[in-house]
Design an enzyme around this catalytic site. Structure first.
Site, PDB file in Angstrom:
ATOM      1  CE  LYS A 201     -10.412   2.480  -3.505  1.00  0.00           C
ATOM      2  NZ  LYS A 201      -9.421   3.626  -3.348  1.00  0.00           N
ATOM      3  N   GLY A 254      -2.227  -2.883   0.879  1.00  0.00           N
ATOM      4  CA  GLY A 254      -2.109  -1.531   1.408  1.00  0.00           C
ATOM      5  C   GLY A 254      -1.508  -1.559   2.791  1.00  0.00           C
ATOM      6  CB  SER A 255      -1.385   1.015   5.419  1.00  0.00           C
ATOM      7  OG  SER A 255      -2.745   1.275   5.716  1.00  0.00           O
ATOM      8  CB  THR A 256      -0.524  -2.869   9.010  1.00  0.00           C
ATOM      9  OG1 THR A 256       0.516  -3.592   8.328  1.00  0.00           O
ATOM     10  CG2 THR A 256      -1.041  -3.705  10.169  1.00  0.00           C
ATOM     11  NE  ARG A 257      -4.093   4.479   8.756  1.00  0.00           N
ATOM     12  CZ  ARG A 257      -5.088   4.861   7.963  1.00  0.00           C
ATOM     13  NH1 ARG A 257      -6.340   4.833   8.407  1.00  0.00           N
ATOM     14  NH2 ARG A 257      -4.838   5.297   6.744  1.00  0.00           N
ATOM     15  N   GLY A 259      -5.684  -2.466   6.520  1.00  0.00           N
ATOM     16  CA  GLY A 259      -5.948  -3.900   6.497  1.00  0.00           C
ATOM     17  C   GLY A 259      -6.788  -4.356   7.675  1.00  0.00           C
ATOM     18  CB  CYS A 312       4.839  -3.542   0.849  1.00  0.00           C
ATOM     19  SG  CYS A 312       4.717  -4.794  -0.444  1.00  0.00           S
ATOM     20  CD  GLU A 411       5.097  -0.274   4.652  1.00  0.00           C
ATOM     21  OE1 GLU A 411       5.461  -1.114   3.830  1.00  0.00           O
ATOM     22  OE2 GLU A 411       3.912  -0.104   4.972  1.00  0.00           O
TER      23      GLU A 411
END
Length: 508
Positions: A201, A254-257, A259, A312, A411
């Site tokens: 994806k 991707g982002s920690t959020r 993740g 990143c 970030e």
């Protein structure tokens, strides 16, 4: 660099003409690829894919949802269970993947143009970095896979204990928009080499090169159903893939959020293994004993402004010893004129467009927060080239930053550098580690004992010494703390996509 607002000429004009022809002739295909075929969404929904260079429409792209993910996962499962790929000898899989890598290289110009049009990076880097790196990754895992051996455990004379790697099954891969081809290759290279089936994806902000890669994989001889690509939004196609009960492992970048959501989805579904490569706020630490200050200034500027700062692992926190800080900051600021944003299709451009208007607003919001928190903006800090219809920000440097400021904690994913000063080694280590992230770091010192001591003390997945980001596919990439778990690249990536099976045989 040419005038950023003048009509394109020379090589830039050639790339613009190629882009115009690609779009006008309808050669940008936004349909999904499932079971070896380009297909529309089940609900026939699409979304507009627009170029961040100038806002023009590139193509409608499939808006995948649960039904589309179900079809792709079902295709991947059938391919895995009937063994059309996983039961091929490693040497046979190797030949297909080598051909895949060759085709990526042969289609370099096409893939680079798609990458630049789709996410805004300069064409020179799409050509010189992204396409070659994706091809090298696929070729490296192709070459490695028939050289990975099993083990025989020590036993008594009446037993034989075999330890073998087996493919995990159906792998879901969700990749970001900043390095679409490279991130896809980091996931599909080891996953395919070890015999898995994959459903990819790509980000809705940059789906085009991933779709083309899947076509090239088929042309290379990868069996239908082994590699499927479904575009769509994260909350729709991404969540459906992460929650799917027939997906055995998930690789996410991707982002920690988001993740965190991937881990939640695994817990709510089938406890699939999840490997997250997440955000970073990497520290670039310069000591006063360094004899390479000019090169350090060039390196930190080149690294934070590369790819418009949308990396990143970008060294977004510059920690510099107080005794040299004033002069060093001047040297860094002196680099910024070379990184002014310009036409991404001009081969001389070194900084292109941010990926979309949302990211532009995010970056400008952080710049505003830096001002409000009391940091001193000593370079950039403004939007550029707004009249083009694209999304550009000037290279920005803030001095007088503290670790408790928003621009130092979060970030930004843009060309924004925060300068933090320290008085001694202990404070430098404490400041560098005072972050929820731990992806990369860099240490600049002429004393080998200090370099080793500080490198050992820094909580980061990779620590560079007197350089930044000069590593290659042979070493693992990943972080600690909220920068994620697991590793991409190197042989260590095989651990994510394989299970260990023990076979204990009694010998009478």
């Amino acid at each position: 660099m040419t005038d950023t607002l003048s009509p394109p000429t020379g090589q830039a004009l050639i790339w613009h003409d190629r882009a115009d022809a690609l779009i006008a002739e309808g050669r940008v295909d936004g349909r999904a690829l499932v079971e070896g075929q380009r297909v529309k969404a089940v609900a026939e929904e699409t979304f507009e894919c627009r170029s961040p260079i100038d806002g023009r429409l590139l193509t409608p792209v499939v808006r995948g949802r649960q039904a589309d993910i179900d079809l792709a996962v079902g295709s991947a499962r059938r391919a895995f269970e009937d063994g059309r790929w996983r039961r091929q000898p490693p040497a046979a899989r190797k030949r297909v993947l080598q051909r895949f890598a060759e085709l990526i290289t042969q289609h370099k110009d096409e893939l680079a143009l798609l990458e630049t049009l789709d996410m805004g990076k300069p064409i020179q880097y799409s050509l010189a970095v992204d396409v070659p790196a994706a091809a090298r990754c696929i070729a490296w895992y192709a070459e490695a896979i028939d050289k990975v051996y099993g083990e025989i455990a020590p036993t008594g004379d009446n037993a034989l204990a075999l330890i073998q790697r087996e493919p995990v099954g159906v792998v879901g891969a969700i990749v970001p928009w900043n390095y679409p081809m490279i991130m896809a290759a980091w996931k599909i290279g080891p996953a395919l080499a070890t015999g898995n089936s994959v459903v990819l994806k790509p980000s809705e902000k940059s789906p085009l090169s991933a779709l083309r890669l899947a076509e090239l994989a088929l042309k290379a001889g990868l069996p239908e159903g082994v590699f499927n690509v479904v575009p769509g939004f994260g909350s729709e196609a991404g969540e459906a893939l992460a929650m799917h009960l027939d997906v055995d492992a998930l690789g996410f970048t991707g982002s920690t959020r988001v993740g965190r959501k991937m881990l939640e989805y695994a817990g709510r579904s089938n406890l699939k293994r999840v490997f997250n490569e997440l955000g970073g706020k990497s520290a670039f630490v310069v000591f006063d004993d360094s004899d390479a200050l000019e090169r350090a200034a060039q390196t930190v500027a080149g690294s934070i402004f590369f790819n418009q700062g949308e990396s990143c692992n970008a060294p977004s926190r510059l920690l510099v010893h107080d005794s040299i800080a004033d002069e060093f900051v001047k040297q860094v600021v002196a680099q910024t004129p070379a990184y002014q944003p310009s036409d991404p299709l001009d081969p001389h451009t070194v900084m292109g467009a941010l990926v979309d208007e949302g990211q532009l607003r995010t970056v400008l919001g952080y710049i505003e927060a830096g001002h409000k928190d009391g940091a001193q903006c000593v370079a950039g800090g403004t939007q550029a080239r707004a009249e083009t219809g694209g999304f550009y920000v000037t290279p920005t440097v803030f001095d007088g930053v503290r670790n408790d400021m928003l621009i130092a904690k979060e970030e930004i994913f843009g060309p924004v550098l925060s300068v933090i000063r320290f008085k001694d080694e202990a404070e430098a280590i404490a400041l560098a580690n005072q972050s929820s992230y731990g992806l990369q770091a860099s240490v600049w010192s002429s004393h080998i004992d200090r370099a080793h001591r500080v490198a050992r003390a820094l909580r980061a997945g990779t620590v560079h010494v007197n350089q930044y980001d000069e590593d290659d596919i042979t070493v693992p990439f990943g972080g600690v703390k909220q920068s994620g778990n697991g590793r991409d690249k190197s042989l260590h990536a095989l651990d994510k996509y394989t299970d260990l099976k023990t076979t204990w045989v009694r010998i009478d």
